[in-house]
Design an enzyme around this catalytic site. Structure first.
Site, PDB file in Angstrom:
ATOM      1  N   TYR A  34     -11.931 -13.262 -47.280  1.00  0.00           N
ATOM      2  CA  TYR A  34     -11.338 -13.822 -46.060  1.00  0.00           C
ATOM      3  C   TYR A  34     -12.215 -13.531 -44.846  1.00  0.00           C
ATOM      4  CZ  TYR A  34      -7.994 -14.742 -42.319  1.00  0.00           C
ATOM      5  OH  TYR A  34      -7.391 -15.239 -41.191  1.00  0.00           O
ATOM      6  N   GLU A 110      23.285 -13.385 -41.862  1.00  0.00           N
ATOM      7  CA  GLU A 110      21.874 -13.045 -41.681  1.00  0.00           C
ATOM      8  C   GLU A 110      21.739 -11.737 -40.914  1.00  0.00           C
ATOM      9  OE1 GLU A 110      20.200 -17.622 -41.223  1.00  0.00           O
ATOM     10  OE2 GLU A 110      20.587 -16.428 -39.437  1.00  0.00           O
ATOM     11  N   LYS A 112      20.507  -9.373 -38.024  1.00  0.00           N
ATOM     12  CA  LYS A 112      20.186  -9.549 -36.604  1.00  0.00           C
ATOM     13  C   LYS A 112      18.981  -8.658 -36.284  1.00  0.00           C
ATOM     14  CE  LYS A 112      22.353  -9.637 -32.026  1.00  0.00           C
ATOM     15  NZ  LYS A 112      21.364  -8.804 -31.319  1.00  0.00           N
ATOM     16  N   ASP A 114      16.175  -6.704 -34.510  1.00  0.00           N
ATOM     17  CA  ASP A 114      16.072  -6.093 -33.188  1.00  0.00           C
ATOM     18  C   ASP A 114      14.660  -6.327 -32.654  1.00  0.00           C
ATOM     19  OD1 ASP A 114      16.683  -4.723 -30.910  1.00  0.00           O
ATOM     20  OD2 ASP A 114      16.602  -2.734 -31.802  1.00  0.00           O
ATOM     21  N   ARG A 133      13.265 -16.243 -24.388  1.00  0.00           N
ATOM     22  CA  ARG A 133      14.624 -16.731 -24.148  1.00  0.00           C
ATOM     23  C   ARG A 133      14.915 -16.866 -22.666  1.00  0.00           C
ATOM     24  NH1 ARG A 133      20.038 -15.366 -23.424  1.00  0.00           N
ATOM     25  NH2 ARG A 133      19.546 -13.240 -22.819  1.00  0.00           N
ATOM     26  N   GLU A 167      12.729 -14.515 -34.146  1.00  0.00           N
ATOM     27  CA  GLU A 167      12.704 -13.184 -33.550  1.00  0.00           C
ATOM     28  C   GLU A 167      11.358 -12.541 -33.857  1.00  0.00           C
ATOM     29  OE1 GLU A 167      15.428 -10.645 -31.281  1.00  0.00           O
ATOM     30  OE2 GLU A 167      15.580 -12.712 -32.025  1.00  0.00           O
ATOM     31  N   TYR A 214      15.089 -18.515 -37.735  1.00  0.00           N
ATOM     32  CA  TYR A 214      16.446 -18.632 -38.264  1.00  0.00           C
ATOM     33  C   TYR A 214      17.182 -19.892 -37.825  1.00  0.00           C
ATOM     34  CZ  TYR A 214      17.242 -16.477 -33.678  1.00  0.00           C
ATOM     35  OH  TYR A 214      17.227 -16.188 -32.335  1.00  0.00           O
ATOM     36  N   LYS A 323      28.024  -6.096 -34.492  1.00  0.00           N
ATOM     37  CA  LYS A 323      27.162  -5.015 -34.024  1.00  0.00           C
ATOM     38  C   LYS A 323      27.504  -3.748 -34.793  1.00  0.00           C
ATOM     39  CE  LYS A 323      24.937  -5.272 -30.628  1.00  0.00           C
ATOM     40  NZ  LYS A 323      23.510  -5.578 -30.421  1.00  0.00           N
ATOM     41  N   CYS A 416       6.785   0.748  -4.174  1.00  0.00           N
ATOM     42  CA  CYS A 416       7.106   1.982  -4.879  1.00  0.00           C
ATOM     43  C   CYS A 416       8.128   2.787  -4.075  1.00  0.00           C
ATOM     44  CB  CYS A 416       5.838   2.807  -5.096  1.00  0.00           C
ATOM     45  SG  CYS A 416       6.146   4.441  -5.798  1.00  0.00           S
ATOM     46  N   CYS A 419       6.114   6.233  -2.848  1.00  0.00           N
ATOM     47  CA  CYS A 419       5.005   6.240  -1.882  1.00  0.00           C
ATOM     48  C   CYS A 419       4.882   4.958  -1.070  1.00  0.00           C
ATOM     49  CB  CYS A 419       3.690   6.522  -2.607  1.00  0.00           C
ATOM     50  SG  CYS A 419       3.148   5.175  -3.685  1.00  0.00           S
ATOM     51  N   CYS A 432       3.209   1.478 -10.220  1.00  0.00           N
ATOM     52  CA  CYS A 432       2.684   1.896  -8.923  1.00  0.00           C
ATOM     53  C   CYS A 432       1.211   2.238  -9.124  1.00  0.00           C
ATOM     54  CB  CYS A 432       3.441   3.109  -8.407  1.00  0.00           C
ATOM     55  SG  CYS A 432       2.665   3.864  -6.949  1.00  0.00           S
ATOM     56  N   CYS A 437       0.636   9.125  -5.741  1.00  0.00           N
ATOM     57  CA  CYS A 437       2.071   8.941  -5.534  1.00  0.00           C
ATOM     58  C   CYS A 437       2.788  10.248  -5.903  1.00  0.00           C
ATOM     59  CB  CYS A 437       2.572   7.795  -6.413  1.00  0.00           C
ATOM     60  SG  CYS A 437       4.357   7.620  -6.463  1.00  0.00           S
TER      61      CYS A 437
END
Length: 699
Positions: A34, A110, A112, A114, A133, A167, A214, A323, A416, A419, A432, A437
């Site tokens: 490859y 299915e 979910k 994360d 999204r 996702e 999905y 959940k 900030c 500062c 910042c 700072c």
């Protein structure tokens, strides 16, 4: 064969190999083959740019051009999901949905994932846009970054026009490999979010992101499959990566089997009454997955019923998210505080009405960044649900009720809070840029003195803040020249405390070079990264500085686990005049700047094993000492317990890691057992102890 034909041949062969490896999981060529084809194609395209197409496999390496992530409107509804927190709630929702439909339905279950929600837009088979999204109506265009993900098809086998929801995520094992050089990143999702929003797509390409899709939405209704199972099969046939862990629920197991056969998909075939036990099974097994999931999604399979059910302003009526149970509470947002970390990163924190959660009282919860706030549409005064992510970090999960004061979505100020400097956007976070700072100064020094670093335990964050505010300490090296006696004039600081400060400073001079290196706060170099550098031959600061001065990237990348991006980050940091001055002042203060890489003569009794460490120990304080003993003897150490973990070293108060290990059948090792294991290498040596009470292992 002319060059154009050769480019087309190479591209087709490489795209086929990418799909086989990253989507199908069945490699059709060796890595060597490859790489040879890829290098040939890149060489031709570099010499003849006019031959490079938009779908060339070389696009996967990304570009160094800066992106500005313009906002683009979605052409499909990109909404959140209604939520349930028990199997009974999901069953009740299914019953209600079937009554409304007045016909037997089937439901697809299915995982979910994360990760980061993404919409891929294809026109005539070509990927033209990839949008986050956003707020559900408008998202950020991150197309060039998403093109670097090898599981995302750049061209489909048919000239279809459709939008695909998926996702983007980072597998657990890849997060574990990368987090040592990214200590500020809390979990795989945050690292994936940052990677997706890198300003240079070449930096995104360095993070091994992948994707599960999905949902599909066809521009031509005549081409739209009849049900969700058929959508998944069609997406799979078009070259997309779908999650194989799905289940179908209908009036009977036999009916589910028939529907799966018709769709040409392999999945669990179950009946309605099996749902509760299935969710219980998935919940118990989720920690053994190669990726993070935070729940399950139940969807109506029949598309005509979906269309009839429609949408609310917030969610589709034909799907619900279950959940996983996690400590959760409901409270009110009183305000939002903006914190400045030691690297300058800005983190918004919700100030909450005090509420009990998971055995403690929670008054603050993280909001991560502006994008997270925008997703929640969170404003001061809102009523929210708060959870403990991974049962540890409090986080605002959802806005349950909008405030009655008319407050709109909170926006992080442009300057900030410490500062006043104008903030800079870097990926998903604001920073910042002022290294002087006050909050950054306090953060850097507190990090240096922390127990897991130079272990100046008596000089905690409050003491550091006092020293900085009094002007006694302005940078890390000032800790070694500070006149701590001036604290005696301050309320609450007596001779005993001042003596403890002075003793801690002197004791820190004995810390090994690897600890000093990790404590400097160099980007990409945590405690494990420092150990890797030392074992790789950088056993002195002078060797590191010479490699940095020579810009010798190869000297770093030849060490296993150090990539080119990490090497460049280390070199840039070590060439920085401020860091160089800090290092030389610490050298003059007497810190250890040379160390022989230890462990080379130790028997690798833990080789091939994966260990996690939890709790507190009598002989390993801090517990990073135990981690070092494990790694010197060949173990790979991880921060969380998964299905791949072989051993858990458990001290007092093991908490959730111990519970997870018990569920997964991971061998749990006590401190006494661990000491006995180490004692097998050198009889009697285990009894040696230092004057501080910590064991010394000199085998």
């Amino acid at each position: 064969m002319d060059l154009k034909e050769r480019v087309e041949t190479l591209s087709a062969r490489l795209l086929e190999a990418q799909k086989a490896y990253y989507v199908d999981g069945r490699p059709i060529m060796s890595d060597l083959e490859y790489d040879g084809l890829f290098d040939e194609l890149k060489a031709i395209e570099d010499s003849h740019p006019e031959l490079r197409s938009a779908t060339s496999p070389t696009n996967r390496v990304g570009s160094d051009l800066t992106a500005d992530f313009p906002e683009v409107a979605h052409t499909i509804p990109v909404l959140s999901l209604d939520k349930a927190y028990s199997a009974d709630e999901v069953v009740a929702w299914m019953d209600k949905t079937m009554k409304g439909a007045e016909t037997p339905l089937s439901f697809v279950e299915e995982e979910k994932i994360d990760g980061i929600s993404m919409v891929l837009y294809y026109e005539e088979g070509l990927l033209v846009r990839a949008l986050t999204r956003g707020n559900g109506y408008v998202g950020n265009d991150v197309t060039e970054n998403i093109k670097t993900i090898k599981a995302v098809p750049l061209r489909l086998p048919r000239p279809v026009s459709l939008a695909v929801r998926g996702e983007v995520y980072l597998p657990k094992k890849d997060f574990e490999a990368l987090k040592e050089s990214n200590p500020d990143v809390a979990n795989p999702r945050n690292m994936a979010a940052g990677a997706v929003r890198r300003q240079k797509s070449s930096e995104t390409a360095a993070i091994p992101l992948t994707i599960f899709v999905y949902e599909g939405f066809w521009s031509d209704e005549a081409e739209t499959p009849k049900d969700h199972l058929s959508i998944l099969r069609t997406l799979r046939d078009l070259g997309f990566r779908i999650n194989p862990h799905i289940a179908l629920f209908s009036e009977s197991k036999r009916r589910s089997q028939e529907l799966l056969r018709e769709a040409g998909l392999e999945a669990r075939a179950l009946a309605y009454e099996d749902l509760a036990s299935y969710l219980e099974e998935v919940t118990a097994a989720r920690s053994g997955l190669e990726y993070e999931i935070d729940g399950m999604v139940t969807k109506v399979n029949e598309l005509d019923v979906r269309q009839a059910l429609g949408y609310t302003e917030h969610h589709p009526r034909w799907a619900i998210a279950y959940k996983f149970e996690s400590p959760q509470a409901v409270t009110k947002v009183l305000g939002v505080t903006v914190q400045v970390g030691r690297t300058g990163r800005i983190t918004p924190v919700a100030e909450l009405e005090a509420v009990p959660l998971g055995g403690s009282t929670v008054r603050r919860a993280t909001l991560h960044n502006q994008e997270y706030i925008d997703e929640l549409e969170l404003a001061v005064g809102d009523t929210v649900s708060v959870v403990k992510r991974g049962d540890v970090i409090p986080a605002v999960e959802e806005v349950l009720e909008k405030n009655g004061e008319g407050n709109t979505t909170f926006h992080i100020p442009h300057s900030c809070p410490s500062c006043g400097s104008a903030l800079e956007e870097r990926g998903a976070h604001l920073y910042c840029p002022n290294r002087d700072c006050p909050d950054q100064v306090r953060g850097r020094i507190s990090f240096f003195t922390a127990r897991d670093q130079m272990d100046m335990d008596s000089i905690g964050p409050k003491a550091v803040a006092k020293l900085v505010d009094m002007g006694l300490v302005k940078d890390i090296p000032d800790l070694y020249s500070c006149d701590y006696g001036k604290l005696l004039d301050e309320k609450g600081y007596g001779e005993k405390m001042v003596k403890a400060f002075q003793d801690a400073v002197e004791e820190s001079k004995k810390r090994p070079f690897s600890t000093v290196l990790a404590s400097l706060g160099l980007p990409e170099v945590g405690s494990k990264g420092a150990e890797i550098l030392v074992r790789g031959g950088f056993d002195s600061m002078d060797k590191l500085l010479k490699a940095a001065d020579d810009e010798d990237v190869e000297a770093f990348t030849k060490i296993d686990q150090i990539g080119e991006q990490t090497a460049h980050s280390i070199i840039t940091a070590l060439r920085d005049p401020v860091m160089r001055q800090r290092i030389e002042r610490l050298r003059a203060a007497g810190l250890q700047f040379e160390q022989k890489a230890d462990g080379g003569n130790l028997e690798q009794i833990f080789a091939g094993q994966v260990w996690a460490v939890t709790g507190s120990f009598e002989h390993f304080n801090p517990r990073t000492l135990a981690v070092k003993e494990l790694e010197k003897r060949g173990a790979r150490t991880v921060s969380s317990v998964t299905g791949r973990t072989t051993h858990l070293l458990a001290g007092h108060g093991g908490g959730s890691k111990r519970q997870t290990a018990e569920k997964l059948g991971v061998r749990i090792v006590s401190e006494d057992e661990f000491l006995a294991m180490l004692g097998q290498e050198g009889e009697g040596e285990r009894e040696k102890a230092t004057s501080s009470g910590q064991l010394s292992f000199d085998f």
